[in-house]
Structures are given as C-alpha cells and as structure tokens.
Scaffold this active site. Structure first.
Site, PDB file in Angstrom:
ATOM      1  N   TYR A 140     -25.309   3.147 -31.801  1.00  0.00           N
ATOM      2  CA  TYR A 140     -24.849   2.889 -30.563  1.00  0.00           C
ATOM      3  C   TYR A 140     -23.714   3.569 -30.379  1.00  0.00           C
ATOM      4  CZ  TYR A 140     -22.852   0.620 -26.670  1.00  0.00           C
ATOM      5  OH  TYR A 140     -22.026  -0.031 -25.658  1.00  0.00           O
ATOM      6  N   ARG A 187     -19.344 -15.520 -32.315  1.00  0.00           N
ATOM      7  CA  ARG A 187     -18.991 -14.133 -32.284  1.00  0.00           C
ATOM      8  C   ARG A 187     -18.082 -14.006 -31.020  1.00  0.00           C
ATOM      9  NH1 ARG A 187     -18.281  -9.485 -33.930  1.00  0.00           N
ATOM     10  NH2 ARG A 187     -19.279  -7.515 -32.862  1.00  0.00           N
TER      11      ARG A 187
HETATM   12  N1  LIG Z   1     -21.212  -5.693 -21.985  1.00  0.00           N
HETATM   13  C1  LIG Z   1     -20.450  -5.151 -22.776  1.00  0.00           C
HETATM   14  O1  LIG Z   1     -19.761  -5.730 -23.641  1.00  0.00           O
HETATM   15  C2  LIG Z   1     -20.041  -3.426 -23.031  1.00  0.00           C
HETATM   16  C3  LIG Z   1     -19.255  -3.062 -23.780  1.00  0.00           C
HETATM   17  C4  LIG Z   1     -19.062  -1.751 -23.786  1.00  0.00           C
HETATM   18  C5  LIG Z   1     -19.654  -0.721 -23.111  1.00  0.00           C
HETATM   19  N2  LIG Z   1     -20.732  -1.355 -22.390  1.00  0.00           N
HETATM   20  C6  LIG Z   1     -21.727  -0.570 -21.426  1.00  0.00           C
HETATM   21  O2  LIG Z   1     -21.513  -0.473 -20.208  1.00  0.00           O
HETATM   22  C7  LIG Z   1     -22.482  -0.104 -19.699  1.00  0.00           C
HETATM   23  C8  LIG Z   1     -23.360  -1.227 -18.678  1.00  0.00           C
HETATM   24  O3  LIG Z   1     -24.008  -2.171 -19.493  1.00  0.00           O
HETATM   25  P1  LIG Z   1     -23.807  -3.603 -19.189  1.00  0.00           P
HETATM   26  O4  LIG Z   1     -22.943  -4.596 -20.199  1.00  0.00           O
HETATM   27  O5  LIG Z   1     -23.197  -3.907 -17.873  1.00  0.00           O
HETATM   28  O6  LIG Z   1     -25.181  -4.125 -19.438  1.00  0.00           O
HETATM   29  P2  LIG Z   1     -26.430  -4.451 -18.429  1.00  0.00           P
HETATM   30  O7  LIG Z   1     -26.050  -5.592 -17.610  1.00  0.00           O
HETATM   31  O8  LIG Z   1     -27.571  -4.743 -19.398  1.00  0.00           O
HETATM   32  O9  LIG Z   1     -26.593  -3.261 -17.463  1.00  0.00           O
HETATM   33  C9  LIG Z   1     -27.302  -2.210 -17.756  1.00  0.00           C
HETATM   34  C10 LIG Z   1     -27.799  -1.362 -16.661  1.00  0.00           C
HETATM   35  O10 LIG Z   1     -28.321  -0.182 -17.116  1.00  0.00           O
HETATM   36  C11 LIG Z   1     -29.568  -0.002 -16.585  1.00  0.00           C
HETATM   37  N3  LIG Z   1     -30.294   0.914 -17.473  1.00  0.00           N
HETATM   38  C12 LIG Z   1     -30.434   0.960 -18.638  1.00  0.00           C
HETATM   39  N4  LIG Z   1     -30.976   2.130 -19.419  1.00  0.00           N
HETATM   40  C13 LIG Z   1     -31.265   2.750 -18.204  1.00  0.00           C
HETATM   41  C14 LIG Z   1     -31.957   4.078 -18.141  1.00  0.00           C
HETATM   42  N5  LIG Z   1     -32.450   4.767 -19.390  1.00  0.00           N
HETATM   43  N6  LIG Z   1     -31.936   4.563 -16.889  1.00  0.00           N
HETATM   44  C15 LIG Z   1     -31.520   3.877 -15.698  1.00  0.00           C
HETATM   45  N7  LIG Z   1     -30.703   2.761 -16.120  1.00  0.00           N
HETATM   46  C16 LIG Z   1     -30.596   2.168 -16.993  1.00  0.00           C
HETATM   47  C17 LIG Z   1     -30.112  -1.444 -16.639  1.00  0.00           C
HETATM   48  O11 LIG Z   1     -31.328  -1.493 -15.659  1.00  0.00           O
HETATM   49  P3  LIG Z   1     -32.913  -1.426 -16.213  1.00  0.00           P
HETATM   50  O12 LIG Z   1     -32.815  -2.050 -17.591  1.00  0.00           O
HETATM   51  O13 LIG Z   1     -33.664  -2.157 -15.358  1.00  0.00           O
HETATM   52  O14 LIG Z   1     -33.063   0.074 -16.411  1.00  0.00           O
HETATM   53  C18 LIG Z   1     -29.023  -2.105 -15.960  1.00  0.00           C
HETATM   54  O15 LIG Z   1     -28.754  -1.922 -14.700  1.00  0.00           O
HETATM   55  C19 LIG Z   1     -23.669   0.357 -20.863  1.00  0.00           C
HETATM   56  O16 LIG Z   1     -23.352   1.811 -20.729  1.00  0.00           O
HETATM   57  C20 LIG Z   1     -22.958  -0.024 -22.041  1.00  0.00           C
HETATM   58  O17 LIG Z   1     -23.259   0.542 -23.148  1.00  0.00           O
HETATM   59  C21 LIG Z   1     -21.035  -2.593 -22.402  1.00  0.00           C
END
Ligand SMILES: NC(=O)c1ccc[n+]([C@@H]2O[C@H](COP(=O)([O-])OP(=O)(O)OC[C@H]3O[C@@H](n4cnc5c(N)ncnc54)[C@H](OP(=O)(O)O)[C@@H]3O)[C@@H](O)[C@H]2O)c1
Length: 236
Positions: A140, A187
């Site tokens: 990742y 965590r």
């Molecule tokens: N939360 C954290 O602590 C954190 C930290 C650093 C970075 N991030 C990054 O922030 C971004 C958003 O994540 P989040 O934390 O908000 O998680 P989340 O609540 O799981 O949201 C992820 C979103 O992406 C969509 N998605 C996933 N794979 C996809 C695909 N192949 N095509 C289109 N849509 C897709 C999901 O919907 P569906 O599953 O329905 O497609 C959902 O809308 C990600 O890139 C993640 O790596 C998160």
C-alpha cells in the site's frame, strides 16, 4: 462561475467530505464509487451527480470521461487497503501487490489520463496519498509513494497550461471505512500519540486542504506532496 469537480471514491470518508466541501461552494460535483447503492445515496444526500465507476477499469473510466464536459477540479480519492492474505505463496503476494497498485496508483493514473484534456486553464488535480508512503506501508505504501512520484511528472506536463497537480499525504484519519472496523483502541492511541497535536485527522482536515489547493491562493503550488498528519511525519 460554477466550477465542475470530479471526485473518485466520493461516496465515503475523505472523498465524501471533499464532495460536501465543494458542493457547499455550489460547484457542480460528480462523485464515483463502485457500489451502486452508496453512489445513489451519496448523490441524493449531497445533491451531487453520482456515477458508478471502478477507477481501475479502463472501459468504465472512459465511459465516465465521456459524460463530462469542461472540468475544473479532479480529486483522485479512490483507494484503500487490499485484503490481507496470510497465504505464503508467490501468487498470493502478487495478487496483493497488484491490487494495492491498481487501487491506489493506477486508479489515479487512468482517471487523470481520461479527463486531463477537459481540465480548464486554472484547473487542479489533487490525489490522496498517505503517510504510509514514508513509513512501514508495504505494498500500500509503495503504491502511495509511486503516486507522489507520478504526480511530480504530471505537474511538469500539465502546469505549463495552468493546471496544478498535488498530492495530499494524509496521516491517520478517522470517520472513514478505510480500516473496515479493524482499528483497535491500542492502535488508535499509538497513532494519535505519534502526532504533535495529539489528535487523529478528520475528513474535514483533508477536505479543507483540498479546497485550498483548488483555490486562487494556491496557483503557484504544484508538483508537491502536502503532508496533513498533525506532525506525525515531519518534513523540511
Ligand atoms: N483513512 C485514513 O486514515 C487514510 C490515511 C491516508 C490515506 N487515506 C486515503 O484516503 C483515500 C480515501 O479513503 P478513506 O479513508 O476515505 O476510505 P473509505 O471511507 O473506505 O473511502 C474509500 C472510497 O473510495 C471508493 N473506492 C475504492 N476503490 C475504488 C475504485 N477502484 N474505484 C472507485 N471508487 C473506489 C469507495 O467506494 P466503493 O468501495 O463503493 O468503491 C469509497 O467511496 C484513499 O485513497 C486512502 O488510501 C486514508
């Protein structure tokens, strides 16, 4: 003038908060996700356009691009952790790496390539990276590190015509489905302890930064990785 904003992964967590932030500005917002129910619900709740699109599927991404006219802001928020596997085989390892690279790198590369000709002269591409690129991120983190490397070359390509390209490298953010219920109290405490301000990030912290990057005050800010993590990873 009304801006048009596309947010991949705009149906949950960070992407959804960014969609709400731009919708509050009366922008015309398009959100995508793979799950029809959540796309439909988000579109209704935020009063935005919802499109079912897997950002790792080139045919679906092309169909999405065909629906759009001129675009002011693209936010590549789609991403997440590939399911963990304990299988020791090389095939299992390969699947995991391919899934993380597709989900967190190729999703942004494909979507940006499909819509970049539609970006207006003062447009912005904002991609959501991760602190995992710098520390213990495995496949990742490697994908998010590659996202930042790709962003630098994207900026060199698009900035001459006024389009800024930046990565927001998020630290630990609550209020998302990212950890799929797998976050433990220990965590959580350890991640908060790593910050200087002793709190987790919120989805609004990231949405506020994205909104700034697409604002007139950020027009000379491009090719950068902006670390939004309460000091958990410092740079100079
Ligand atoms: N939360 C954290 O602590 C954190 C930290 C650093 C970075 N991030 C990054 O922030 C971004 C958003 O994540 P989040 O934390 O908000 O998680 P989340 O609540 O799981 O949201 C992820 C979103 O992406 C969509 N998605 C996933 N794979 C996809 C695909 N192949 N095509 C289109 N849509 C897709 C999901 O919907 P569906 O599953 O329905 O497609 C959902 O809308 C990600 O890139 C993640 O790596 C998160």
């Amino acid at each position: 003038m009304t801006r048009t904003v596309l947010i991949t992964g705009g149906t949950s967590g960070i992407g959804r908060a960014i969609a709400a932030r731009f919708a509050a500005d009366r922008a015309e917002v398009f959100v995508t996700g793979r799950t029809p129910d959540t796309v439909e619900r988000t579109a209704k709740e935020l009063q935005v356009h919802g499109v079912v699109c897997d950002a790792t599927n080139s045919a679906q991404v092309e169909a999405l691009a065909d629906r759009l006219g001129a675009l002011d802001v693209l936010v590549n928020a789609a991403g997440g952790l590939a399911p963990a596997t304990t299988a020791p085989s090389l095939d299992a390892l390969l699947s995991r790496w391919r899934a993380d690279l597709a989900q967190n790198l190729l999703s942004a590369v494909l979507t940006t390539a499909a819509v970049q000709d539609k970006l207006t002269g003062d447009g912005s591409v904002i991609s959501i990276g991760s602190i995992g690129a710098e520390r213990r991120g495995g496949s990742y983190g490697a994908a998010k590190a590659a996202l930042a490397a790709w962003n630098a070359s994207l900026s060199a390509e698009l900035a001459p015509r006024g389009v800024t390209c930046n990565v927001i490298s998020a630290g630990y953010v609550t209020g998302t489905n990212f950890f799929r219920g797998g976050m433990t109290d220990d965590r959580h405490r350890a991640l908060v302890e790593e910050t200087h301000n002793k709190r987790p990030g919120t989805v609004d912290d990231i949405a506020g930064t994205a909104h700034f990057l697409a604002s007139p005050g950020a027009r000379h800010l491009t090719g950068q990785t902006i670390h939004v993590n309460g000091g958990a990873h410092t740079t100079r």
